[in-house]
Design an enzyme around this catalytic site. Structure first.
Site, mmCIF file in Angstrom:
data_model
loop_
_atom_site.group_PDB
_atom_site.id
_atom_site.type_symbol
_atom_site.label_atom_id
_atom_site.label_comp_id
_atom_site.label_asym_id
_atom_site.label_seq_id
_atom_site.Cartn_x
_atom_site.Cartn_y
_atom_site.Cartn_z
ATOM 1 N N GLY A 206 -12.246 1.668 0.903
ATOM 2 C CA GLY A 206 -10.805 2.305 1.070
ATOM 3 C C GLY A 206 -10.339 2.316 2.425
ATOM 4 N N ASN A 207 -9.267 2.891 2.383
ATOM 5 C CA ASN A 207 -8.738 3.292 3.836
ATOM 6 C C ASN A 207 -7.922 4.639 3.924
ATOM 7 O OD1 ASN A 207 -5.858 2.363 3.462
ATOM 8 N ND2 ASN A 207 -6.422 0.462 2.950
ATOM 9 N N HIS A 208 -7.245 4.673 4.982
ATOM 10 C CA HIS A 208 -6.874 6.349 5.307
ATOM 11 C C HIS A 208 -5.260 6.156 5.057
ATOM 12 C CE1 HIS A 208 -10.552 8.193 6.671
ATOM 13 N NE2 HIS A 208 -10.595 7.232 7.897
ATOM 14 N N ALA A 274 -1.574 -0.808 2.122
ATOM 15 C CA ALA A 274 -2.778 -1.147 3.089
ATOM 16 C C ALA A 274 -3.878 -1.754 2.116
ATOM 17 C CB ALA A 274 -3.252 -0.004 3.836
#
Ligand code: CTP
Length: 400
Positions: A206-208, A274
């Site tokens: 995943g990402n922030h 994102a």
């Protein structure tokens, strides 16, 4: 949205009147012109001097004050909206039956603007058949009722009957009465947040991304009158307007499917999410055990949603992408604009400590198809959204 709007706030005798102080503050901060009328019993809960200071206007209580007569008809006609918060059980009953024994009720009966009430009472009173009937009567007269909340009550009991919080009341007013109409009849699709790609049942790539930029855009489009479909990955941010349609997804594949189904009916699409560029080739069906010293994960490309929509795009549709670049910012962004057949790409700055993932602020430069570059200063994500939507409104009007 409340800038310059005229709000006549009525306050009745209820312990929840203490929240009216915050409500006035919030309305004034948002630029509203607030005039306040209170019932004589509201004075037991909140002082006129506090309210007058915060609203910067004299608070009116009586129909006649020695040698002056409060012109209730003009107050009712002056307002864009009359808001009664809190509305006590007693004032509710009077409003339902046309009783006019104080200035607030006289204003209500002579108001030509929409009237909104935020009831507040103890749970047993709230559930009493007369309160229910009186609320229904108010609705049949065309008044709007902001739902009560469940929680701790003045009696110490826990239940339904709490007045809605000031922020919710303001959002209710904005959404119901003060949406603009520049984008009325237009449909907008927005993606927001990260996607999660499963490695096994407990782990993911995943990402922030917080989704804040996408939500700010969805809200701005909606408040300009558009019908909005927001497709978002895992986010913690609350979407304040009830009228925004939200589709929750987890993976890039799910986001792709949702977008491809909504896009044909959309006039505007903004891809803020994102999206993971790669996902594990195989998601292990069981938790992967720590048996080996090293571990290789094979990744395969996900579908590029923006590119897919670019290939489906019809003449009058406006497609906007975002870009995050660490080097050759302009060159890479223009390449993305062309390759993905977008109408605009919003470049996020990576060179500013106040901009980016998880932050409240952002700094963007927008590139459009005509190679025009629009640069903006660091500002809140809400104001960045406003800049983007203002530009889109201009483009929609140019195309009309
Ligand atoms: N995007 C998308 N689907 C993907 C990847 C990205 O729709 N699978 C969209 C993003 O929402 C964004 C734009 O494409 O609007 C650009 O994303 P970015 O990550 O900057 O670029 P990529 O296209 O992924 O290319 P690269 O990572 O090589 O810069």
């Amino acid at each position: 949205m409340l800038q310059g709007k005229k709000i006549l706030l009525g306050i009745t005798g209820s312990i929840a009147a203490y929240k009216s102080i915050f409500l006035v503050r919030l309305l004034v901060t948002k630029g509203a012109d607030v005039r306040i009328v209170i019932t004589p019993s509201a004075k037991d809960f909140v002082s006129a001097i506090t309210l007058a200071t915060l609203s910067k206007n004299k608070v009116v209580i009586q129909l006649a004050d020695e040698d002056t007569w409060a012109n209730h008809v003009m107050l009712g006609r002056w307002a864009d909206v009359m808001l009664i918060a809190p509305l006590s059980c007693n004032s509710l009953a009077k409003m339902a039956h046309g009783i006019c024994d104080n200035l607030l009720l006289a204003c209500y009966l002579s108001a030509t603007c929409p009237v909104v009430v935020a009831p507040a009472m103890d749970e047993d009173m709230w559930h009493h058949p007369t309160a229910k009937k009186n609320i229904e009567l108010l609705k049949t007269f065309g008044n709007s009722v902001i739902p009560v909340a469940k929680g701790e009550l003045a009696s110490g009991l826990f239940g339904e009957g709490r007045m809605a919080e000031p922020e919710e009341i303001v959002t209710y007013l904005e959404e119901r009465y003060f949406r603009k109409n520049d984008l009325i009849g237009k449909k907008a699709l927005v993606t927001a947040g990260p996607t999660y790609e499963a490695i096994d049942p407990v782990r993911f790539i995943g990402n922030h991304s917080s989704g804040k930029m996408g939500i700010a855009l969805a809200e701005a489009l909606y408040m300009h009158g558009a019908e909005v479909e927001l497709v978002c990955g895992a986010i913690n941010t609350t979407i304040i307007y009830r009228g925004i349609n939200v589709t929750h997804v987890t993976t890039a594949e799910e986001m792709y499917s949702a977008c491809v189904s909504y896009f044909p009916a959309s006039d505007i699409a903004i891809m803020t999410a994102a999206v993971a560029d790669y996902k594990p080739a195989i998601a292990a069906p069981q938790k992967i055990k720590k048996t080996e010293d090293s571990f290789k994960l094979e990744l395969v490309k996900t579908k590029d949603i923006l590119k897919a929509l670019g290939s489906l795009k019809k003449d009058k549709q406006l497609l906007v992408g975002f870009a995050l670049e660490t080097n050759n910012e302009k060159e890479n962004t223009l390449k993305k604009l062309k390759e993905k057949n977008a109408d605009m790409i919003v470049l996020n700055s990576m060179n500013d400590a106040e901009a980016g993932f998880g932050k409240e602020t952002n700094k963007v430069t927008i590139f459009d198809k005509a190679m025009i570059e629009y640069s903006f200063e660091v500002k809140s994500k809400k104001l960045v959204a406003k800049d983007i939507v203002d530009l889109l409104i201009k483009k929609v009007n140019d195309e009309a």
